[in-house]
Every structure is written in C-alpha cells, then in structure tokens.
Design an enzyme around this catalytic site. Structure first.
Site, PDB file in Angstrom:
ATOM      1  N   GLY A 168     -16.034 -60.531 -42.527  1.00  0.00           N
ATOM      2  CA  GLY A 168     -16.610 -61.573 -43.663  1.00  0.00           C
ATOM      3  C   GLY A 168     -15.424 -62.058 -44.140  1.00  0.00           C
ATOM      4  N   SER A 208     -18.775 -62.685 -38.853  1.00  0.00           N
ATOM      5  CA  SER A 208     -18.882 -63.615 -38.856  1.00  0.00           C
ATOM      6  C   SER A 208     -19.981 -64.424 -37.855  1.00  0.00           C
ATOM      7  CB  SER A 208     -17.315 -64.647 -39.175  1.00  0.00           C
ATOM      8  OG  SER A 208     -16.599 -63.805 -39.892  1.00  0.00           O
TER       9      SER A 208
HETATM   10  P1  PGA Z   1     -20.030 -60.140 -41.398  1.00  0.00           P
HETATM   11  O1  PGA Z   1     -19.840 -58.310 -40.851  1.00  0.00           O
HETATM   12  O2  PGA Z   1     -20.918 -60.676 -40.153  1.00  0.00           O
HETATM   13  O3  PGA Z   1     -20.323 -60.753 -42.690  1.00  0.00           O
HETATM   14  O4  PGA Z   1     -18.394 -60.864 -40.413  1.00  0.00           O
HETATM   15  C1  PGA Z   1     -20.335 -58.300 -39.811  1.00  0.00           C
HETATM   16  C2  PGA Z   1     -20.708 -56.735 -40.004  1.00  0.00           C
HETATM   17  O5  PGA Z   1     -19.481 -55.921 -40.438  1.00  0.00           O
HETATM   18  O6  PGA Z   1     -21.405 -56.397 -38.864  1.00  0.00           O
END
Ligand code: PGA
Length: 244
Positions: A168, A208
C-alpha cells in the site's frame, strides 16, 4: 493471481466489478484467479463468479469451528458460502490485530480442516530489512508457522511473500529483492519438506503490484504469482495484471 480487496466494496459494488471483470479474463487459462473480498461480499462474489474459472477467498478465518468468539468468522461459514480460499496471516492482521506466528498456524490448520486453500503470508517490516534481518524474520515466520504443518497439509497451501514496507506504499520490491526473498523461503521449504515440495509450492509476491510491474515480477522464475491489493479493486487493472 490473487486479489485482496481488504476493506473495500459493498455487495452491489462487487457485482459491478464482476460484470466488467468476467469478460476480460474469459480466456485467461494460464493461471488460477482468486478474488478475496470482505466477508460481507463473499456470497455476492461466489454468485457473480458462477460459471467462470474465477475462485473466491476470504481474508481471514477463525481457528475454531464455532463458539464464543465475537466478531470472528469460521471455516464452515466461509465454505458454506462457496469460497475456496482464505488469506491467512496478512501483515495488516499481524500489524494491527495482534496476529502472531502461532495464531497464523492455528488459522492455517482450521482452513485446511474445513477444506479451504490457505494463502499464508510472510514478510519483513522496513526496520527489519534495514537492519539486515530479512532472512531471519522469514525464517522465524516459517519455523514458528508453516513448519508446523505435515507434508500433506503443506502440499495444500500457497505462500505469499509480502514485504510490509511495500504494501500500500507504492514501493514495489525490486524484482531482485523479491526473487531473493522467494529463494530464501523456498530454501526453508526444501530443508523442512524436501526438494519436491520446494519445487511444487507456489510462492506469490505481494506489495504494490500494478499492471506496469507484473510482467517483470512474473519473469522471475522464483515468482509463481502475485497477491494484489489496491490494483485489484479496478476490474481493468486487475484484468491486465492477470493477463500480463
Ligand atoms: P497492495 O497490497 O498491492 O495494495 O500493496 C498488497 C496486499 O496487501 O496484499
């Protein structure tokens, strides 16, 4: 290719997602596709995925079958809605909700017991990486969690490597960093469960993942799939990840 919707979307928004997403992955037979919405959308997702290859998973599971566990959802409840998978030990559960290696193992056992396929998450925090402890943390999470499974149980799980600092945050681990961590995890698997298990186990990268970086990640032989948070909320973006 797994999508983790975290705490996003209502049942109506789930239906809208699937209407757009289904045709985009109709011919995507090179991989398994799993979407993990909040518990409240599992029924809507299972219904919307009927007749497709898309599978549905929960984001957590209680370790008990039933009982006085306010706020928890059990394996039989998840399975009764038609979900097939469950994410266990996500770093957000570990960070904010007191999940430990021990409870991750208990939840993994529950998932297996009730016929669900667990996606078990491991990953280091930023300060652990910066102080050079990545491998030690992965080893501890493996030894105190996954290593408690029998070989038969182990054969039914997937592992997700999710470096906490990449989740995130928009910061993706470089393909080399991700591949190194996957190699370390696979090494643990080899030591504990043998060569065949190490080759067979699927290790997903999470943190991400976006349409723009999926191909480079998937080009690493060590990376068998991805667990996608933010970029799985949009049907077009998740479809382009699936069809990398
Ligand atoms: P993100 O989250 O792709 O938004 O970084 C990945 C996850 O926590 O499974």
């Amino acid at each position: 290719m797994a999508g983790n919707w975290k705490m996003y979307k209502t049942p109506a928004e789930t239906v809208q997602f699937f209407e757009k997403f289904r045709p985009l992955v109709e011919r995507s037979e090179h991989c398994e596709i799993v979407i993990c919405p909040p518990f409240t959308n599992l029924a809507a997702a299972v219904d919307a995925a009927k007749g497709t290859r898309i599978q549905v998973g929960a984001q957590n599971i209680a370790w008990a079958k039933e009982g006085a566990f306010t706020g928890e959802i059990s394996g039989p409840m998840i399975a009764a809605l038609g979900a097939s998978h469950v994410i266990v030990g996500h770093s957000e559960r570990r960070q904010y909700f007191g999940e430990t290696d021990e409870t991750v193992l208990k939840r993994t056992h529950a998932a297996l017991h009730f016929g669900l396929s667990p996606i078990v998450c491991v990953g280091e925090r930023l300060e652990e990486r910066e102080s050079g402890h990545t491998e030690a943390v992965l080893m501890r999470q493996f030894q105190d969690g996954i290593a408690g499974l029998t070989p038969e149980q182990f054969a039914r799980i997937a592992i997700a490597y999710e470096p906490v600092w990449a989740i995130g945050t928009g910061k993706t681990a470089t393909t080399a960093i991700a591949a190194d961590a996957h190699r370390a995890i696979r090494g643990q698997v080899r030591e504990k469960f043998g060569e065949e298990a190490a080759e067979a186990v699927r290790i997903l990268y999470g943190g991400s993942v976006k349409p723009e970086n999926t191909r480079a990640l998937m080009a690493q032989p060590e990376i068998d799939g991805v667990l996608v948070g933010g970029a799985s909320l949009d049907p077009f973006s998740f479809a382009s990840i699936v069809n990398f």
